[in-house]
Design a protein around this motif. Structure first.
Motif, PDB file in Angstrom:
ATOM      1  N   LYS A 148       1.128  -1.009   0.141  1.00 18.72           N
ATOM      2  CA  LYS A 148       0.591  -0.183  -0.214  1.00 18.72           C
ATOM      3  C   LYS A 148       0.790   1.094  -0.107  1.00 18.72           C
ATOM      4  O   LYS A 148       2.448   1.309   0.553  1.00 18.72           O
ATOM      5  CB  LYS A 148      -0.571   0.144   1.386  1.00 18.72           C
ATOM      6  N   PHE A 149       0.307   2.368  -0.634  1.00 19.98           N
ATOM      7  CA  PHE A 149       1.041   3.352  -1.215  1.00 19.98           C
ATOM      8  C   PHE A 149       0.253   5.002  -1.146  1.00 19.98           C
ATOM      9  O   PHE A 149      -0.880   4.047  -1.669  1.00 19.98           O
ATOM     10  CB  PHE A 149       2.843   3.403  -1.630  1.00 19.98           C
ATOM     11  N   ASN A 150       0.385   5.795  -1.292  1.00 22.70           N
ATOM     12  CA  ASN A 150      -0.367   7.248  -1.664  1.00 22.70           C
ATOM     13  C   ASN A 150       0.220   7.264  -3.011  1.00 22.70           C
ATOM     14  O   ASN A 150       0.742   7.974  -3.184  1.00 22.70           O
ATOM     15  CB  ASN A 150       0.371   8.290  -0.994  1.00 22.70           C
ATOM     16  N   ASP A 151      -0.839   6.355  -4.338  1.00 19.13           N
ATOM     17  CA  ASP A 151      -0.569   6.899  -5.494  1.00 19.13           C
ATOM     18  C   ASP A 151      -0.772   8.098  -5.493  1.00 19.13           C
ATOM     19  O   ASP A 151       0.342   9.194  -6.531  1.00 19.13           O
ATOM     20  CB  ASP A 151      -1.191   6.396  -5.696  1.00 19.13           C
ATOM     21  N   LEU A 152      -1.187   8.773  -5.806  1.00 15.62           N
ATOM     22  CA  LEU A 152      -1.236  10.114  -5.535  1.00 15.62           C
ATOM     23  C   LEU A 152      -0.225  11.255  -5.627  1.00 15.62           C
ATOM     24  O   LEU A 152       0.884  12.191  -6.193  1.00 15.62           O
ATOM     25  CB  LEU A 152      -2.340  11.909  -4.641  1.00 15.62           C
ATOM     26  N   ASP A 153       0.549  11.079  -4.372  1.00 16.93           N
ATOM     27  CA  ASP A 153       1.669  11.765  -3.470  1.00 16.93           C
ATOM     28  C   ASP A 153       2.832  11.052  -5.337  1.00 16.93           C
ATOM     29  O   ASP A 153       3.160  12.179  -5.206  1.00 16.93           O
ATOM     30  CB  ASP A 153       2.442  10.758  -1.950  1.00 16.93           C
ATOM     31  N   LEU A 154       3.188   9.896  -5.265  1.00 20.37           N
ATOM     32  CA  LEU A 154       3.547   9.635  -6.130  1.00 20.37           C
ATOM     33  C   LEU A 154       3.814   9.858  -7.587  1.00 20.37           C
ATOM     34  O   LEU A 154       4.592  10.358  -7.929  1.00 20.37           O
ATOM     35  CB  LEU A 154       3.296   7.923  -6.485  1.00 20.37           C
ATOM     36  N   VAL A 155       2.444  10.594  -8.082  1.00 18.17           N
ATOM     37  CA  VAL A 155       2.178  10.839  -9.126  1.00 18.17           C
ATOM     38  C   VAL A 155       2.352  12.487  -8.848  1.00 18.17           C
ATOM     39  O   VAL A 155       3.010  12.564  -9.714  1.00 18.17           O
ATOM     40  CB  VAL A 155       0.653  10.669  -9.787  1.00 18.17           C
ATOM     41  N   VAL A 156       1.766  13.371  -8.260  1.00 20.04           N
ATOM     42  CA  VAL A 156       1.976  14.319  -8.387  1.00 20.04           C
ATOM     43  C   VAL A 156       3.560  15.377  -8.250  1.00 20.04           C
ATOM     44  O   VAL A 156       3.823  15.965  -8.521  1.00 20.04           O
ATOM     45  CB  VAL A 156       0.926  15.216  -7.409  1.00 20.04           C
ATOM     46  N   ASN A 157       4.736  14.319  -7.215  1.00 23.23           N
ATOM     47  CA  ASN A 157       5.619  15.080  -6.835  1.00 23.23           C
ATOM     48  C   ASN A 157       6.533  13.812  -7.976  1.00 23.23           C
ATOM     49  O   ASN A 157       7.785  13.542  -7.724  1.00 23.23           O
ATOM     50  CB  ASN A 157       5.651  14.505  -5.521  1.00 23.23           C
ATOM     51  N   GLN A 158       5.762  12.930  -8.570  1.00 23.39           N
ATOM     52  CA  GLN A 158       7.019  12.530  -9.810  1.00 23.39           C
ATOM     53  C   GLN A 158       8.021  11.559  -8.975  1.00 23.39           C
ATOM     54  O   GLN A 158       9.111  11.791  -9.423  1.00 23.39           O
ATOM     55  CB  GLN A 158       7.613  13.153 -11.017  1.00 23.39           C
ATOM     56  N   LYS A 159       7.428  11.010  -7.888  1.00 28.38           N
ATOM     57  CA  LYS A 159       8.293   9.724  -7.967  1.00 28.38           C
ATOM     58  C   LYS A 159       8.450   8.771  -8.486  1.00 28.38           C
ATOM     59  O   LYS A 159       7.722   8.065  -9.052  1.00 28.38           O
ATOM     60  CB  LYS A 159       8.144   9.846  -6.290  1.00 28.38           C
ATOM     61  N   ILE A 160       9.595   7.896  -8.205  1.00 29.07           N
ATOM     62  CA  ILE A 160       9.710   6.344  -9.458  1.00 29.07           C
ATOM     63  C   ILE A 160       9.803   5.214  -7.639  1.00 29.07           C
ATOM     64  O   ILE A 160      10.159   5.791  -7.192  1.00 29.07           O
ATOM     65  CB  ILE A 160      11.137   6.786 -10.198  1.00 29.07           C
ATOM     66  N   PHE A 161       9.080   4.645  -9.074  1.00 30.69           N
ATOM     67  CA  PHE A 161       8.837   3.320  -7.398  1.00 30.69           C
ATOM     68  C   PHE A 161       9.361   1.833  -8.531  1.00 30.69           C
ATOM     69  O   PHE A 161       8.854   2.059  -9.777  1.00 30.69           O
ATOM     70  CB  PHE A 161       7.267   3.237  -7.681  1.00 30.69           C
ATOM     71  N   THR A 162       9.714   1.263  -8.358  1.00 32.56           N
ATOM     72  CA  THR A 162      11.194   0.162  -8.896  1.00 32.56           C
ATOM     73  C   THR A 162      11.260  -1.015  -7.360  1.00 32.56           C
ATOM     74  O   THR A 162      11.253  -0.349  -6.781  1.00 32.56           O
ATOM     75  CB  THR A 162      11.842   0.622  -9.317  1.00 32.56           C
ATOM     76  N   GLY A 163      11.308  -1.876  -8.906  1.00 36.36           N
ATOM     77  CA  GLY A 163      11.753  -3.177  -7.640  1.00 36.36           C
ATOM     78  C   GLY A 163      12.843  -3.645  -8.367  1.00 36.36           C
ATOM     79  O   GLY A 163      13.394  -3.290  -9.270  1.00 36.36           O
ATOM     80  N   SER A 164      13.454  -4.705  -7.197  1.00 32.31           N
ATOM     81  CA  SER A 164      14.721  -5.292  -7.825  1.00 32.31           C
ATOM     82  C   SER A 164      14.947  -6.191  -7.556  1.00 32.31           C
ATOM     83  O   SER A 164      14.852  -6.755  -6.445  1.00 32.31           O
ATOM     84  CB  SER A 164      16.050  -4.400  -8.192  1.00 32.31           C
ATOM     85  N   ALA A 165      14.797  -7.727  -7.874  1.00 30.06           N
ATOM     86  CA  ALA A 165      14.671  -9.016  -7.815  1.00 30.06           C
ATOM     87  C   ALA A 165      16.383  -9.363  -7.362  1.00 30.06           C
ATOM     88  O   ALA A 165      17.139  -9.651  -7.684  1.00 30.06           O
ATOM     89  CB  ALA A 165      14.707 -10.016  -8.762  1.00 30.06           C
ATOM     90  N   VAL A 166      16.565  -9.673  -5.866  1.00 30.37           N
ATOM     91  CA  VAL A 166      17.720  -9.963  -5.467  1.00 30.37           C
ATOM     92  C   VAL A 166      18.235 -11.509  -5.634  1.00 30.37           C
ATOM     93  O   VAL A 166      19.313 -12.152  -4.618  1.00 30.37           O
ATOM     94  CB  VAL A 166      17.821  -9.538  -4.320  1.00 30.37           C
ATOM     95  N   GLY A 167      17.055 -12.362  -6.054  1.00 33.21           N
ATOM     96  CA  GLY A 167      16.959 -13.781  -6.187  1.00 33.21           C
ATOM     97  C   GLY A 167      16.759 -14.284  -5.053  1.00 33.21           C
ATOM     98  O   GLY A 167      15.910 -13.971  -4.858  1.00 33.21           O
ATOM     99  N   SER A 168      15.629 -15.804  -5.175  1.00 29.94           N
ATOM    100  CA  SER A 168      14.770 -16.876  -4.899  1.00 29.94           C
ATOM    101  C   SER A 168      15.580 -16.940  -3.302  1.00 29.94           C
ATOM    102  O   SER A 168      16.097 -16.160  -3.326  1.00 29.94           O
ATOM    103  CB  SER A 168      14.770 -18.017  -5.849  1.00 29.94           C
ATOM    104  N   ARG A 169      14.237 -17.314  -2.682  1.00 30.89           N
ATOM    105  CA  ARG A 169      15.040 -17.308  -1.088  1.00 30.89           C
ATOM    106  C   ARG A 169      16.219 -18.648  -0.980  1.00 30.89           C
ATOM    107  O   ARG A 169      16.367 -18.234  -0.354  1.00 30.89           O
ATOM    108  CB  ARG A 169      13.866 -17.867  -0.573  1.00 30.89           C
ATOM    109  N   THR A 170      15.563 -20.103  -1.857  1.00 31.18           N
ATOM    110  CA  THR A 170      16.756 -20.734  -1.876  1.00 31.18           C
ATOM    111  C   THR A 170      17.783 -20.522  -2.324  1.00 31.18           C
ATOM    112  O   THR A 170      19.082 -20.868  -1.497  1.00 31.18           O
ATOM    113  CB  THR A 170      17.138 -21.814  -3.037  1.00 31.18           C
ATOM    114  N   GLU A 171      17.995 -19.098  -3.031  1.00 31.55           N
ATOM    115  CA  GLU A 171      19.438 -18.213  -3.908  1.00 31.55           C
ATOM    116  C   GLU A 171      19.655 -17.061  -2.661  1.00 31.55           C
ATOM    117  O   GLU A 171      21.519 -17.216  -2.479  1.00 31.55           O
ATOM    118  CB  GLU A 171      19.578 -17.221  -5.075  1.00 31.55           C
ATOM    119  N   VAL A 172      18.739 -17.092  -2.304  1.00 35.12           N
ATOM    120  CA  VAL A 172      19.612 -15.588  -0.889  1.00 35.12           C
ATOM    121  C   VAL A 172      19.992 -16.567   0.340  1.00 35.12           C
ATOM    122  O   VAL A 172      21.601 -16.578   1.033  1.00 35.12           O
ATOM    123  CB  VAL A 172      18.939 -15.328  -0.282  1.00 35.12           C
ATOM    124  N   MET A 173      19.140 -18.035   0.516  1.00 32.06           N
ATOM    125  CA  MET A 173      20.114 -19.192   1.502  1.00 32.06           C
ATOM    126  C   MET A 173      21.131 -19.349   1.511  1.00 32.06           C
ATOM    127  O   MET A 173      22.575 -19.779   1.492  1.00 32.06           O
ATOM    128  CB  MET A 173      18.983 -20.096   1.704  1.00 32.06           C
TER     129      MET A 173
END
Length: 128
Positions: free
Chosen positions: A53-78
């Motif tokens: 959950k997040f405030n999508d209006l804040d994201l849009v109005v203030n031109q903020k960038i929301f992105t993700g990065s996969a760091v590996g599966s739980r097995t790979e992390v272990m």
């Protein structure tokens, strides 16, 4: 029950980049802490049936960038953690409790950490 994290009370300045490694579902306060045009990188995924959950209006109005990065599966992390443990490979970090956030932020702002500042927010949650 989780306690609400209030970043607004912790810093009056806004950040250009936040890399979130915590399993948190309500990101509103984190996104509030970003400057307009700032970037939020989500690298931890919440549990399967829980959304973010997040405030999508804040994201849009203030031109903020929301992105993700996969760091590996739980097995790979272990596997990586086991390898690190076996061969003595450990990160170099400066660790702070949530109450020390202003100190950590100031050190970061002044360019003083050698590698990484880690603010542990686990103590901000009730384990009930």
């Amino acid at each position: 029950r989780q306690r609400q994290i209030c970043i607004r009370d912790r810093t009056k300045e806004r950040l250009e980049l936040i890399v979130n490694t915590a399993f948190v579902t309500d990101l509103s306060e984190y996104l509030y802490a970003l400057k307009p045009g700032g970037c939020f990188v989500q690298v931890a995924a919440p549990e399967k049936d829980k959304g973010i959950k997040f405030n999508d209006l804040d994201l849009v109005v203030n031109q903020k960038i929301f992105t993700g990065s996969a760091v590996g599966s739980r097995t790979e992390v272990m596997e990586t953690l086991n390898f690190s443990s076996e061969f003595g490979v450990y990160p170099v970090t400066e660790n702070y409790k949530w109450d020390e956030f202003p100190k950590a932020y100031q050190r970061l702002k002044d360019g003083l950490p050698r590698y990484r500042c880690v603010v542990d927010i686990a103590s901000t949650y009730d384990n009930q």
